[in-house]
Design a protein around this motif. Structure first.
Motif, short mmCIF file in Angstrom:
data_model
loop_
_atom_site.label_atom_id
_atom_site.label_comp_id
_atom_site.label_asym_id
_atom_site.label_seq_id
_atom_site.Cartn_x
_atom_site.Cartn_y
_atom_site.Cartn_z
N LYS A 24 0.82 -1.21 0.00
CA LYS A 24 0.00 0.00 0.00
C LYS A 24 0.85 1.26 0.00
O LYS A 24 1.46 1.60 1.01
CB LYS A 24 -0.92 -0.01 1.23
N ASN A 25 0.92 1.87 -1.16
CA ASN A 25 1.53 3.19 -1.27
C ASN A 25 2.93 3.27 -0.63
O ASN A 25 3.19 4.13 0.21
CB ASN A 25 0.60 4.22 -0.61
N ILE A 26 3.79 2.39 -1.06
CA ILE A 26 5.14 2.32 -0.49
C ILE A 26 6.03 3.41 -1.09
O ILE A 26 6.17 3.52 -2.31
CB ILE A 26 5.80 0.95 -0.77
N THR A 27 6.60 4.24 -0.24
CA THR A 27 7.55 5.27 -0.66
C THR A 27 8.77 5.19 0.26
O THR A 27 8.62 5.08 1.47
CB THR A 27 6.92 6.68 -0.55
N ALA A 44 3.05 -9.94 5.69
CA ALA A 44 3.06 -8.47 5.65
C ALA A 44 3.35 -7.92 4.25
O ALA A 44 3.02 -6.78 3.94
CB ALA A 44 4.11 -7.94 6.63
N GLY A 45 4.00 -8.75 3.43
CA GLY A 45 4.32 -8.31 2.06
C GLY A 45 5.81 -8.15 1.80
O GLY A 45 6.21 -7.58 0.78
N GLU A 215 2.06 -2.09 4.65
CA GLU A 215 2.50 -0.71 4.82
C GLU A 215 3.82 -0.65 5.56
O GLU A 215 4.06 -1.45 6.46
CB GLU A 215 1.47 0.08 5.64
N VAL A 216 4.65 0.32 5.18
CA VAL A 216 5.88 0.55 5.93
C VAL A 216 5.49 1.43 7.10
O VAL A 216 5.13 2.59 6.93
CB VAL A 216 6.94 1.27 5.08
N ILE A 217 5.50 0.86 8.31
CA ILE A 217 5.01 1.67 9.42
C ILE A 217 6.12 2.28 10.26
O ILE A 217 5.89 3.18 11.04
CB ILE A 217 3.97 0.95 10.30
N GLU A 218 7.35 1.78 10.08
CA GLU A 218 8.45 2.44 10.76
C GLU A 218 9.73 2.17 9.98
O GLU A 218 9.93 1.06 9.46
CB GLU A 218 8.58 1.93 12.22
N THR A 219 10.57 3.19 9.84
CA THR A 219 11.83 3.02 9.13
C THR A 219 12.88 3.97 9.70
O THR A 219 12.54 5.02 10.23
CB THR A 219 11.63 3.22 7.60
#
Ligand SMILES: Nc1ncnc2c1ncn2[C@@H]1O[C@H](COP(=O)(O)OP(=O)(O)OP(=O)(O)O)[C@@H](O)[C@H]1O
Ligand SMILES: [Mg+2]
Length: 242
Positions: A24-27, A44-45, A215-219
């Motif tokens: 979902k909308n990975i940036t 998670a993908g 979704e990337v929720i933390e980086t």
């Protein structure tokens, strides 16, 4: 501080399969010469995201850049040469180690020199005589090293590793971890690796992406896993450490 250049950049990337919104909308960027750990719960993908990085899958929308070049502008062979991938089960074809290591070149109509094969096998910490061994007679750890040597044949700038240590015993795990770090340092290869082991993710990764439900929720720096801000990441890390 040195500014980091993206080796891979995702811009608003979405991916669906069977009507399911998987990514979902990975940036975000994976930076040149660094190791990024990709963690997150099962489903998670993570593997899907990795496959997008070397064109095994294509996004439904959004853009992916490899060294600032749109991934779609690469010839498939060129892309495979630049971006290597190794998988958990280290798939091999029947035959010798030499035969398997040669494959990336054979597929390009080229031959692997014996001296290059020797260098490669020694580089991954195996004895030269193993080149003539049937791949069915290798241990799990040896198999993974051969799989990595096969990826190195193309002298990739980027390597994608999907849970390559999860089926290994502790000694082989450590050897592979050291090998990942060596390849990163010696050849300046950008590495993205998926692991379920949080301690490994912190120790081997410079950076981390935490993926949950697509979704990337933390980086950030991999040490963020020691004290995550997001409550879902806190729970996930706690669960994995137990
Ligand atoms: N080709 C496909 N068709 C349908 N669904 C798919 C396909 N590929 C993946 N999925 C689904 O997409 C989701 C993400 O899968 P993915 O394999 O990327 O997860 P993962 O984070 O690598 O999980 P694991 O840690 O178990 O390897 C899962 O729900 C999976 O079932
Ligand atoms: Mg996976």
């Amino acid at each position: 501080m040195q500014t980091l250049k993206p080796a891979i950049h995702f811009k608003n990337v979405n991916f669906h399969a069977d009507n399911k919104h998987i990514l979902k909308n990975i940036t975000g960027s994976f930076y040149e010469g660094t190791i990024t750990s990709l963690v997150g719960p099962s489903g998670a993908g993570k593997s899907t995201l990795l496959k997008l990085c070397n064109g095994l899958l294509s996004p439904d929308s959004g853009e992916i850049y490899i060294k600032e070049k749109d991934i779609n502008t690469f010839e498939p062979v060129e892309l495979r040469r630049n971006v290597g991938i190794a998988l958990q089960n280290a798939p091999m074809v029947n035959g010798t180690v030499f035969h398997n290591i040669s494959l990336p070149l054979t597929l390009q109509g080229k031959k692997l020199e014996k001296s290059t094969a020797k260098d490669l096998i020694e580089d991954v910490g195996l004895e030269e005589e193993l080149l003539h061994r049937d791949v069915r007679d290798l241990s799990g750890g040896q198999r993974q090293k051969v799989s990595i040597a096969r990826t190195l044949v193309n002298q990739p700038q980027i390597m994608l590793l999907d849970e390559i240590t999860s089926a290994l015993d502790r000694v082989s795990k450590t050897e592979i971890e050291e090998l990942i770090e060596k390849i990163n340092k010696k050849y300046k290869v950008t590495i993205i690796w998926i692991t379920h082991n949080i301690q490994q993710a912190i120790e081997i990764g410079d950076y981390v992406w935490v993926l949950m439900e697509g979704e990337v929720i933390e980086t950030g720096k991999s040490t963020l896993l020691k004290s995550p801000t997001h409550h879902k990441v806190k729970q996930f890390v706690k669960g994995e450490m137990e």
